[in-house]
Design a protein around this motif. Structure first.
Motif, PDB file in Angstrom:
ATOM      1  N   GLY A 107      -2.064  12.924  45.378  1.00 28.45           N
ATOM      2  CA  GLY A 107      -3.340  13.068  45.685  1.00 28.45           C
ATOM      3  C   GLY A 107      -4.184  12.486  44.647  1.00 28.45           C
ATOM      4  O   GLY A 107      -5.443  12.673  44.991  1.00 28.45           O
ATOM      5  N   GLN A 108      -4.212  11.998  43.889  1.00 30.32           N
ATOM      6  CA  GLN A 108      -5.829  10.756  43.571  1.00 30.32           C
ATOM      7  C   GLN A 108      -5.262   9.741  42.792  1.00 30.32           C
ATOM      8  O   GLN A 108      -3.965   9.216  42.712  1.00 30.32           O
ATOM      9  CB  GLN A 108      -5.997  11.907  41.769  1.00 30.32           C
ATOM     10  N   VAL A 109      -6.164   9.665  43.127  1.00 37.19           N
ATOM     11  CA  VAL A 109      -5.649   7.010  42.897  1.00 37.19           C
ATOM     12  C   VAL A 109      -6.845   6.516  42.046  1.00 37.19           C
ATOM     13  O   VAL A 109      -8.013   7.437  41.898  1.00 37.19           O
ATOM     14  CB  VAL A 109      -5.518   6.494  44.507  1.00 37.19           C
ATOM     15  N   LYS A 110      -7.240   5.534  41.914  1.00 36.43           N
ATOM     16  CA  LYS A 110      -7.474   4.485  40.763  1.00 36.43           C
ATOM     17  C   LYS A 110      -7.873   3.634  41.914  1.00 36.43           C
ATOM     18  O   LYS A 110      -6.750   3.032  42.078  1.00 36.43           O
ATOM     19  CB  LYS A 110      -6.993   4.254  39.943  1.00 36.43           C
ATOM     20  N   LEU A 111      -8.993   3.004  42.440  1.00 36.09           N
ATOM     21  CA  LEU A 111      -9.578   2.146  43.215  1.00 36.09           C
ATOM     22  C   LEU A 111      -9.258   0.831  42.312  1.00 36.09           C
ATOM     23  O   LEU A 111     -10.672   0.504  41.727  1.00 36.09           O
ATOM     24  CB  LEU A 111     -10.137   2.191  43.952  1.00 36.09           C
ATOM     25  N   SER A 112      -8.824  -0.443  42.542  1.00 33.95           N
ATOM     26  CA  SER A 112      -9.788  -0.987  41.618  1.00 33.95           C
ATOM     27  C   SER A 112      -9.546  -2.918  41.626  1.00 33.95           C
ATOM     28  O   SER A 112      -8.702  -2.775  43.085  1.00 33.95           O
ATOM     29  CB  SER A 112      -7.895  -1.350  39.857  1.00 33.95           C
ATOM     30  N   ILE A 113     -10.390  -3.715  41.264  1.00 29.80           N
ATOM     31  CA  ILE A 113     -10.060  -5.012  41.835  1.00 29.80           C
ATOM     32  C   ILE A 113     -10.238  -6.196  41.142  1.00 29.80           C
ATOM     33  O   ILE A 113     -10.434  -5.917  39.447  1.00 29.80           O
ATOM     34  CB  ILE A 113     -11.596  -5.313  43.064  1.00 29.80           C
ATOM     35  N   LEU A 114      -9.522  -7.145  40.862  1.00 33.20           N
ATOM     36  CA  LEU A 114      -9.710  -7.867  39.856  1.00 33.20           C
ATOM     37  C   LEU A 114     -10.626  -8.772  39.671  1.00 33.20           C
ATOM     38  O   LEU A 114     -11.071  -9.487  39.925  1.00 33.20           O
ATOM     39  CB  LEU A 114      -8.815  -9.241  40.189  1.00 33.20           C
ATOM     40  N   SER A 115     -11.028  -9.246  38.210  1.00 31.49           N
ATOM     41  CA  SER A 115     -12.044  -9.477  37.696  1.00 31.49           C
ATOM     42  C   SER A 115     -12.443 -10.706  37.779  1.00 31.49           C
ATOM     43  O   SER A 115     -11.393 -11.863  38.393  1.00 31.49           O
ATOM     44  CB  SER A 115     -12.710  -9.570  36.040  1.00 31.49           C
ATOM     45  N   SER A 116     -13.357 -11.363  38.166  1.00 35.39           N
ATOM     46  CA  SER A 116     -13.360 -12.108  39.716  1.00 35.39           C
ATOM     47  C   SER A 116     -13.170 -13.764  37.947  1.00 35.39           C
ATOM     48  O   SER A 116     -12.775 -15.109  38.511  1.00 35.39           O
ATOM     49  CB  SER A 116     -15.166 -13.245  39.347  1.00 35.39           C
ATOM     50  N   ASP A 117     -13.461 -13.477  36.887  1.00 36.47           N
ATOM     51  CA  ASP A 117     -12.404 -14.364  35.737  1.00 36.47           C
ATOM     52  C   ASP A 117     -10.411 -14.008  35.796  1.00 36.47           C
ATOM     53  O   ASP A 117     -10.356 -14.481  35.484  1.00 36.47           O
ATOM     54  CB  ASP A 117     -13.327 -14.631  34.630  1.00 36.47           C
ATOM     55  N   GLY A 118     -10.177 -13.427  36.332  1.00 29.76           N
ATOM     56  CA  GLY A 118      -8.968 -13.119  37.098  1.00 29.76           C
ATOM     57  C   GLY A 118      -8.435 -12.887  35.336  1.00 29.76           C
ATOM     58  O   GLY A 118      -7.678 -12.384  35.339  1.00 29.76           O
ATOM     59  N   THR A 119      -8.870 -11.439  34.548  1.00 27.00           N
ATOM     60  CA  THR A 119      -8.928 -11.489  33.279  1.00 27.00           C
ATOM     61  C   THR A 119      -8.124 -10.019  33.037  1.00 27.00           C
ATOM     62  O   THR A 119      -7.210  -9.462  32.593  1.00 27.00           O
ATOM     63  CB  THR A 119      -9.625 -11.863  31.604  1.00 27.00           C
ATOM     64  N   ALA A 120      -8.959  -9.153  34.483  1.00 21.21           N
ATOM     65  CA  ALA A 120      -8.943  -7.944  33.881  1.00 21.21           C
ATOM     66  C   ALA A 120      -8.798  -7.190  35.593  1.00 21.21           C
ATOM     67  O   ALA A 120      -9.672  -7.209  35.809  1.00 21.21           O
ATOM     68  CB  ALA A 120      -9.307  -7.116  32.870  1.00 21.21           C
ATOM     69  N   PRO A 121      -8.153  -5.911  35.953  1.00 24.21           N
ATOM     70  CA  PRO A 121      -8.578  -4.777  36.857  1.00 24.21           C
ATOM     71  C   PRO A 121      -9.764  -4.343  36.177  1.00 24.21           C
ATOM     72  O   PRO A 121      -9.558  -3.905  34.944  1.00 24.21           O
ATOM     73  CB  PRO A 121      -7.165  -4.182  36.671  1.00 24.21           C
ATOM     74  N   LEU A 122     -10.619  -4.487  37.434  1.00 31.23           N
ATOM     75  CA  LEU A 122     -11.377  -3.758  37.024  1.00 31.23           C
ATOM     76  C   LEU A 122     -11.755  -2.285  37.868  1.00 31.23           C
ATOM     77  O   LEU A 122     -11.386  -2.524  39.185  1.00 31.23           O
ATOM     78  CB  LEU A 122     -12.948  -3.882  38.048  1.00 31.23           C
ATOM     79  N   TYR A 123     -11.602  -0.938  37.680  1.00 29.58           N
ATOM     80  CA  TYR A 123     -11.612   0.448  38.473  1.00 29.58           C
ATOM     81  C   TYR A 123     -13.083   0.791  39.133  1.00 29.58           C
ATOM     82  O   TYR A 123     -14.281   1.109  37.834  1.00 29.58           O
ATOM     83  CB  TYR A 123     -10.964   1.295  37.780  1.00 29.58           C
ATOM     84  N   TRP A 124     -12.920   1.359  40.381  1.00 31.99           N
ATOM     85  CA  TRP A 124     -14.598   2.484  40.729  1.00 31.99           C
ATOM     86  C   TRP A 124     -14.816   3.446  39.818  1.00 31.99           C
ATOM     87  O   TRP A 124     -13.961   3.903  39.172  1.00 31.99           O
ATOM     88  CB  TRP A 124     -14.008   2.986  41.825  1.00 31.99           C
ATOM     89  N   THR A 125     -15.494   3.204  39.094  1.00 35.18           N
ATOM     90  CA  THR A 125     -16.172   4.581  38.506  1.00 35.18           C
ATOM     91  C   THR A 125     -17.452   5.007  38.126  1.00 35.18           C
ATOM     92  O   THR A 125     -18.150   4.713  38.578  1.00 35.18           O
ATOM     93  CB  THR A 125     -16.218   3.786  36.400  1.00 35.18           C
ATOM     94  N   LEU A 126     -17.097   6.352  37.845  1.00 37.76           N
ATOM     95  CA  LEU A 126     -18.659   6.818  38.167  1.00 37.76           C
ATOM     96  C   LEU A 126     -18.970   7.739  36.692  1.00 37.76           C
ATOM     97  O   LEU A 126     -18.347   8.400  36.017  1.00 37.76           O
ATOM     98  CB  LEU A 126     -18.585   8.622  39.470  1.00 37.76           C
TER      99      LEU A 126
END
Length: 156
Positions: A107-126
């Motif tokens: 029931g829990q997820v992390k939502l990510s998108i790859l950084s524009s430089d392609g080096t690392a995933p970035l996660y929705w963070t509060l």
């Protein structure tokens, strides 16, 4: 995590979802005032359309994420140039609105998108529990402020 687990989870996120932060469980993702070009923030759950996100599968473990306002306009949750610290916004058009759905716990997820430089995933963070805190993209920090419960609006 296996690719199969991610694919199964992404399929489970088809449709409308309310996203509740695991670290601040009295905060959900919310489009500020339900308006175009506004930020996605942490806010107390109020049942508004601006707190219901649409998940549209894009293949594999990715979804395009959007909201529909009270006038039935569709706004995409956009990160056109993702970098650490980028704040999420609602825009017209889907550039930068496809995110990887990563299984965290049932029931829990992390939502990510790859950084524009392609080096690392970035996660929705509060980053804190204050109402109106903008949700940002950050490197994996291993804490619950990057984990989201995803439930259908009718599940409560």
């Amino acid at each position: 995590m296996s690719e199969a687990a991610e694919v199964n989870l992404a399929a489970a996120l088809v449709g409308r979802r309310i996203l509740t932060n695991a670290s601040y469980n009295d905060r959900v993702a919310d489009l500020t005032n339900g308006e175009l070009n506004s930020y996605i923030i942490g806010w107390a759950r109020n049942g508004g359309r601006n707190q219901v996100f649409n998940f549209e599968p894009q293949g594999g473990s990715t979804d395009k994420i959007s909201l529909t306002d009270r006038d039935r306009r569709v706004y995409h949750i956009s990160s056109p140039d993702p970098a650490p610290g980028t704040k999420l916004k609602a825009t017209i058009g889907g550039v930068g609105s496809v995110y990887t759905i990563v299984n965290h716990a049932p029931g829990q997820v992390k939502l990510s998108i790859l950084s524009s430089d392609g080096t690392a995933p970035l996660y929705w963070t509060l980053n804190n529990e204050d109402e109106g805190t903008k949700i940002s993209l950050e490197l994996d920090n291993g804490t619950a402020n990057q984990v989201w419960g995803a439930v259908a609006p009718d599940d409560d």
